[in-house]
Scaffold this motif. Structure first.
Motif, PDB file in Angstrom:
ATOM      1  N   ARG A  57       0.834  -1.208   0.000  1.00  0.00           N
ATOM      2  CA  ARG A  57       0.000   0.000   0.000  1.00  0.00           C
ATOM      3  C   ARG A  57       0.864   1.252   0.000  1.00  0.00           C
ATOM      4  O   ARG A  57       0.390   2.350   0.318  1.00  0.00           O
ATOM      5  N   THR A  58       2.119   1.103  -0.306  1.00  0.00           N
ATOM      6  CA  THR A  58       3.067   2.211  -0.229  1.00  0.00           C
ATOM      7  C   THR A  58       3.721   2.400  -1.591  1.00  0.00           C
ATOM      8  O   THR A  58       3.952   1.428  -2.317  1.00  0.00           O
ATOM      9  N   LEU A  59       3.997   3.652  -1.919  1.00  0.00           N
ATOM     10  CA  LEU A  59       4.588   3.953  -3.221  1.00  0.00           C
ATOM     11  C   LEU A  59       5.566   5.110  -3.021  1.00  0.00           C
ATOM     12  O   LEU A  59       5.245   6.092  -2.358  1.00  0.00           O
ATOM     13  N   ALA A  60       6.763   4.968  -3.570  1.00  0.00           N
ATOM     14  CA  ALA A  60       7.784   5.982  -3.315  1.00  0.00           C
ATOM     15  C   ALA A  60       8.335   6.580  -4.598  1.00  0.00           C
ATOM     16  O   ALA A  60       8.396   5.914  -5.642  1.00  0.00           O
ATOM     17  N   THR A  61       8.723   7.837  -4.519  1.00  0.00           N
ATOM     18  CA  THR A  61       9.435   8.479  -5.612  1.00  0.00           C
ATOM     19  C   THR A  61      10.385   9.503  -4.994  1.00  0.00           C
ATOM     20  O   THR A  61      10.520   9.560  -3.773  1.00  0.00           O
ATOM     21  N   THR A  62      11.048  10.260  -5.820  1.00  0.00           N
ATOM     22  CA  THR A  62      11.993  11.234  -5.281  1.00  0.00           C
ATOM     23  C   THR A  62      11.765  12.566  -5.973  1.00  0.00           C
ATOM     24  O   THR A  62      11.615  12.613  -7.191  1.00  0.00           O
ATOM     25  N   ASP A  63      11.654  13.622  -5.188  1.00  0.00           N
ATOM     26  CA  ASP A  63      11.261  14.903  -5.771  1.00  0.00           C
ATOM     27  C   ASP A  63      11.955  16.131  -5.173  1.00  0.00           C
ATOM     28  O   ASP A  63      12.500  16.957  -5.886  1.00  0.00           O
ATOM     29  N   HIS A  64      11.999  16.234  -3.837  1.00  0.00           N
ATOM     30  CA  HIS A  64      12.417  17.502  -3.220  1.00  0.00           C
ATOM     31  C   HIS A  64      13.870  17.896  -3.509  1.00  0.00           C
ATOM     32  O   HIS A  64      14.159  19.046  -3.757  1.00  0.00           O
ATOM     33  N   ILE A  65      14.790  16.932  -3.416  1.00  0.00           N
ATOM     34  CA  ILE A  65      16.201  17.303  -3.481  1.00  0.00           C
ATOM     35  C   ILE A  65      16.843  16.976  -4.838  1.00  0.00           C
ATOM     36  O   ILE A  65      18.043  17.147  -5.023  1.00  0.00           O
ATOM     37  N   ILE A  66      16.027  16.527  -5.784  1.00  0.00           N
ATOM     38  CA  ILE A  66      16.557  16.053  -7.061  1.00  0.00           C
ATOM     39  C   ILE A  66      16.974  17.217  -7.967  1.00  0.00           C
ATOM     40  O   ILE A  66      16.195  18.126  -8.196  1.00  0.00           O
ATOM     41  N   PRO A  67      18.202  17.178  -8.498  1.00  0.00           N
ATOM     42  CA  PRO A  67      18.568  18.201  -9.480  1.00  0.00           C
ATOM     43  C   PRO A  67      17.629  18.084 -10.680  1.00  0.00           C
ATOM     44  O   PRO A  67      17.271  16.968 -11.074  1.00  0.00           O
ATOM     45  N   THR A  68      17.229  19.215 -11.260  1.00  0.00           N
ATOM     46  CA  THR A  68      16.337  19.152 -12.417  1.00  0.00           C
ATOM     47  C   THR A  68      17.076  19.483 -13.712  1.00  0.00           C
ATOM     48  O   THR A  68      16.535  19.302 -14.793  1.00  0.00           O
ATOM     49  N   ASP A  69      18.299  19.964 -13.571  1.00  0.00           N
ATOM     50  CA  ASP A  69      19.122  20.205 -14.756  1.00  0.00           C
ATOM     51  C   ASP A  69      19.635  18.844 -15.242  1.00  0.00           C
ATOM     52  O   ASP A  69      20.314  18.140 -14.493  1.00  0.00           O
ATOM     53  N   PRO A  70      19.291  18.469 -16.487  1.00  0.00           N
ATOM     54  CA  PRO A  70      19.676  17.136 -16.969  1.00  0.00           C
ATOM     55  C   PRO A  70      21.171  16.851 -16.779  1.00  0.00           C
ATOM     56  O   PRO A  70      21.560  15.702 -16.545  1.00  0.00           O
ATOM     57  N   GLY A 401      12.750  30.680 -25.102  1.00  0.00           N
ATOM     58  CA  GLY A 401      13.850  31.074 -24.212  1.00  0.00           C
ATOM     59  C   GLY A 401      13.746  30.516 -22.809  1.00  0.00           C
ATOM     60  O   GLY A 401      14.448  30.959 -21.893  1.00  0.00           O
ATOM     61  N   PHE A 402      12.864  29.556 -22.605  1.00  0.00           N
ATOM     62  CA  PHE A 402      12.779  28.860 -21.308  1.00  0.00           C
ATOM     63  C   PHE A 402      13.840  27.759 -21.214  1.00  0.00           C
ATOM     64  O   PHE A 402      14.182  27.141 -22.221  1.00  0.00           O
ATOM     65  N   GLN A 403      14.357  27.512 -20.031  1.00  0.00           N
ATOM     66  CA  GLN A 403      15.125  26.296 -19.792  1.00  0.00           C
ATOM     67  C   GLN A 403      14.113  25.162 -19.617  1.00  0.00           C
ATOM     68  O   GLN A 403      13.157  25.309 -18.873  1.00  0.00           O
ATOM     69  N   TRP A 404      14.347  24.069 -20.283  1.00  0.00           N
ATOM     70  CA  TRP A 404      13.433  22.913 -20.196  1.00  0.00           C
ATOM     71  C   TRP A 404      14.109  21.853 -19.329  1.00  0.00           C
ATOM     72  O   TRP A 404      15.114  21.283 -19.714  1.00  0.00           O
ATOM     73  N   ARG A 405      13.558  21.623 -18.160  1.00  0.00           N
ATOM     74  CA  ARG A 405      14.222  20.800 -17.154  1.00  0.00           C
ATOM     75  C   ARG A 405      13.627  19.397 -17.039  1.00  0.00           C
ATOM     76  O   ARG A 405      12.682  19.051 -17.725  1.00  0.00           O
ATOM     77  N   GLN A 406      14.187  18.616 -16.111  1.00  0.00           N
ATOM     78  CA  GLN A 406      13.602  17.322 -15.758  1.00  0.00           C
ATOM     79  C   GLN A 406      12.831  17.460 -14.445  1.00  0.00           C
ATOM     80  O   GLN A 406      12.904  18.492 -13.775  1.00  0.00           O
ATOM     81  N   ALA A 407      12.105  16.398 -14.075  1.00  0.00           N
ATOM     82  CA  ALA A 407      11.096  16.520 -13.030  1.00  0.00           C
ATOM     83  C   ALA A 407      11.652  16.676 -11.613  1.00  0.00           C
ATOM     84  O   ALA A 407      12.637  16.041 -11.240  1.00  0.00           O
ATOM     85  N   GLY A 408      10.989  17.507 -10.825  1.00  0.00           N
ATOM     86  CA  GLY A 408      11.311  17.675  -9.404  1.00  0.00           C
ATOM     87  C   GLY A 408      10.586  18.883  -8.837  1.00  0.00           C
ATOM     88  O   GLY A 408       9.891  19.596  -9.560  1.00  0.00           O
ATOM     89  N   CYS A 409      10.766  19.114  -7.546  1.00  0.00           N
ATOM     90  CA  CYS A 409      10.121  20.254  -6.889  1.00  0.00           C
ATOM     91  C   CYS A 409      10.833  21.558  -7.233  1.00  0.00           C
ATOM     92  O   CYS A 409      10.229  22.624  -7.236  1.00  0.00           O
ATOM     93  N   SER A 410      12.140  21.445  -7.442  1.00  0.00           N
ATOM     94  CA  SER A 410      12.909  22.572  -7.959  1.00  0.00           C
ATOM     95  C   SER A 410      12.738  23.851  -7.134  1.00  0.00           C
ATOM     96  O   SER A 410      12.822  23.814  -5.906  1.00  0.00           O
ATOM     97  N   MET A 411      12.451  24.947  -7.811  1.00  0.00           N
ATOM     98  CA  MET A 411      12.466  26.254  -7.147  1.00  0.00           C
ATOM     99  C   MET A 411      11.242  26.506  -6.274  1.00  0.00           C
ATOM    100  O   MET A 411      11.117  27.568  -5.676  1.00  0.00           O
TER     101      MET A 411
END
Ligand code: SF4
Lengths: 472, 198
Positions: A57-70, A401-411
């Motif tokens: 019943r548990t599912l995990a991912t990673t978001d808060h501290i992940i770099p989003t710059d590829p 002119g946007f930077q296109w990043r990978q997934a995360g909480c980022s800024m």
């Protein structure tokens, strides 16, 4: 005391026992986990020599501290602390046998984006996560709450939390959204009306024609910010929109099992004669695109409306308004239109979904980001990123002119290195404009919808998205 | 796993001062640690050091092995971080006597099985002075009888009724209580439409 609401029905189904301190022992149907708040809880489990009770019943991912710059996502991360946290999560989920959507899965992302898009979030569930924006999942007709570290330990060890039942307030949103007005504007307006403390002790049931007309991603944006209005949770009763969204997703059942569940979901919606502790009506007809002018999400106004003066408030609100005027360097009486921005940030668990990027792309197409603006597009999940790339949306962002990043909480909270600097002003699709939230104590955040962020990026200042032709 | 706590015996450690907040108990920068394991070392980390980083004469540097903390007014105010009682517990504190406690701090202590008991200003001051002159002397915090016993005499102490009930009847540990209900929990889970019964 409420009765016959979805909240009452879901609570009753999941209640295991009365606890001696008066709280209820509540079974948790879905526990979402990320790297920042879970390692201590696993540590406490080890001290007690207990296994995870319901890993399935548990599912995990990673978001808060992940770099989003590829370029920065190769392991080990440059930030040692981020690396340590992710490694701790990886070994904990492996040991416990918990489904994990890590960097290699192609489905990693913000927990509140990943749960719904995998179909793990379903109507009638109780859902917790060690993160205050867990209220997001209520969009599906679930009872979803943020929890702290000791409660994460409890849910890992026992599958339950000790919880106190809240009052239920029905928030009836009438009217129809005009062009250029988004679900984000609706929730900002609700918080502006009811106040940032208005929901304390309550969960919000959102309903009415404006909510019913929203797609799932819009409802997710609304429920996401319940916590900013002080409510512990917020939900929308499930309907055909909900079922259509879920059908065919990874964790959604198929065939007979699917039909059986849909039939059940039909029964858990609030009854027509349900009793609420409180009912408020908010009119969305003629609503303007909204922008915050202050340092909490309740300090918000329509783009064509003047910024209020501290004199318009009493007590604590007055002090907060004075602090806001000083920190934001705004002029009461003027509108926020024309307020210069340095950064445009599009993403987060509030507005980091495909429809958000689509709306912003409509504004950006054929336009370029003002040269004084640093613009970041951060998809809420890798699934969102992939989908946007399939639709060519990423190209529109990059061309503009946007930077296109990978997934995360980022800024959103600047734990991963993406941060405001000095007193930069950020036009942001996130949910919190507290001082320091985006990584700089002098930094200034203006909350708004995704299309409004795109408009601000192009103009280099806060702008009315309705002045862009073809905007929806 | 359920454990009743009726009294705590040991030696005392006085930390004088009103309004000692959780940020003094554990400085914010240690909140990023991924476990509570080392929290004991961070208890009063900054208060225990001078400007050069050398250990000073803070009680947490001197009363090694003590387990009964004696504090003054409004102890544990400020942010609600659970790290504060965790740090005290891991340093070795098993009971706290004080003039008053911040509510969230008190509740966090309760959930760790650390009794917080209250006494008036004079009583607390006399106890602190006694410990300062007799650091090795035995002290007993009796939750059931609501008293502190030291130096051959006893003084009355206030114990919040819900804390007393929780500790004495062994109901302070919600994890343990809910763990006991695991069979019932599985039954509830298996009846839910979205969960496949085993
Ligand atoms: S995107 Fe922001 S609000 Fe959402 S989970 Fe991440 S940090 Fe929290």
């Amino acid at each position: 005391m409420s009765s016959g609401t979805l909240y009452d029905k879901v609570w009753d189904r999941h209640k295991v026992a009365d606890l001696p301190d008066g709280r209820d022992q509540l079974f948790i149907g879905l526990h979402l986990m990320h790297e920042v708040t879970s390692p201590q809880a696993f540590g406490m489990l080890r001290e007690r020599d207990i296994d995870v009770a319901f890993p399935e019943r548990t599912l995990a991912t990673t978001d808060h501290i992940i770099p989003t710059d590829p370029a920065e996502r190769d392991r080990p991360f440059e930030d040692e602390q981020a690396e340590t946290m992710l490694q701790a999560l990886e070994s904990n989920v492996e040991e416990a046998g918990i489904d994990f959507y890590g960097l290699e899965s192609g489905k990693q992302g913000i927990a509140h984006v990943v749960g719904p898009e995998l179909g793990a979030t379903q109507p009638g569930q109780t859902i917790v996560c060690g993160d205050s924006h867990t209220s997001t999942h209520g969009a599906f007709g679930a009872v979803a709450m943020g929890i702290g570290t000791s409660q994460i330990r409890d849910v890992l060890a026992t599958g339950c939390i000790a919880a106190e039942k809240m009052d239920v307030r029905r928030v009836e949103v009438t009217g129809e959204l005009s062009d250029g007005v988004a679900p984000k504007d609706v929730i900002l307006h609700i918080i502006g009306q009811l106040g940032v403390d208005g929901g304390v002790g309550h969960v919000y049931e959102y309903g009415g024609e404006a909510i019913e007309a929203m797609d799932m991603e819009g409802r997710l944006s609304v429920c996401n910010m319940s916590i900013e209005g002080g409510a512990r949770a917020g939900y929308v009763n499930p309907d055909q929109t909900t079922y259509d969204y879920l059908e065919g997703r990874q964790y959604a059942p198929e065939g007979d099992e699917w039909n059986r569940l849909v039939a059940d979901w039909e029964t858990i919606s609030s009854d027509p004669d349900a009793e609420y502790d409180d009912v408020v009506t908010v009119d969305a007809d003629g609503l303007d695109p909204m922008v915050t002018w202050g340092i909490n999400p309740g300090q918000v106004t329509g783009i064509t409306e003047p910024i209020p003066s501290p004199d318009d408030f009493d007590g604590k609100d007055r002090k907060n308004a004075e602090d806001a005027v000083e920190h934001m360097e705004i002029t009461p009486g003027e509108t926020m239109e024309g307020y210069e921005v340095d950064v445009a940030f599009l993403g987060t668990c509030t507005n980091g979904r495909v429809s958000d990027f689509r709306r912003a792309a409509e504004i950006l197409e054929g336009n370029t980001v003002d040269e004084g603006v640093r613009a970041l597009a951060v998809p809420g999940s890798e699934t969102v990123r992939t989908r946007c790339e399939e639709e060519g949306i990423d190209q529109i962002f990059k061309d503009a002119g946007f930077q296109w990043r990978q997934a995360g909480c980022s800024m959103c909270l600047a734990m991963n290195g993406d941060s405001l600097e000095g007193d930069e002003v950020c036009a942001s699709s996130s949910n919190r404009n507290f001082i320091g939230r985006q990584g700089s104590k002098e930094g200034r955040t203006v909350l708004m919808s995704p299309a409004m962020v795109a408009a601000a990026a192009v103009e280099g200042e806060i702008a009315d998205v309705r002045s862009f032709g073809g905007a929806n | 796993m359920v454990r009743s706590i009726t009294r705590v015996t040991g030696t005392g450690i006085p930390v004088r001062g009103d309004d000692i907040d959780t940020d003094q108990i554990v400085p914010a920068r240690f909140l990023k640690e991924i476990t509570f394991d080392d929290m004991g070392e961070y208890a009063f980390y900054d208060a225990r050091r001078d400007d050069e980083g050398n250990l000073n004469d803070h009680p947490f540097n001197e009363y090694h092995g003590a387990n009964i903390l004696v504090v003054n007014d409004n102890f544990g105010c400020g942010s609600s971080r659970e790290h504060a009682p965790q740090a005290l517990m891991r340093w070795g504190i098993r009971a706290i006597v004080g003039e008053s406690f911040a509510e969230i701090f008190r509740d966090n202590c309760k959930s760790l099985g650390i009794p917080t008991v209250t006494a008036d200003t004079d009583t607390v001051d006399r106890l602190q002075s006694f410990i300062e002159s007799n650091p090795e002397a035995g002290i007993e915090v009796d939750i059931e009888e609501e008293r502190v016993v030291y130096d051959g005499s006893e003084v009355g102490a206030g114990v919040d009724p819900s804390m007393k009930e929780a500790l004495v009847e062994g109901k302070w540990d919600t994890t343990a209580l809910m763990y006991q209900n695991l069979p019932e929990t599985r039954k509830v889970a298996n009846e839910l439409p979205y969960i496949d019964a085993e």
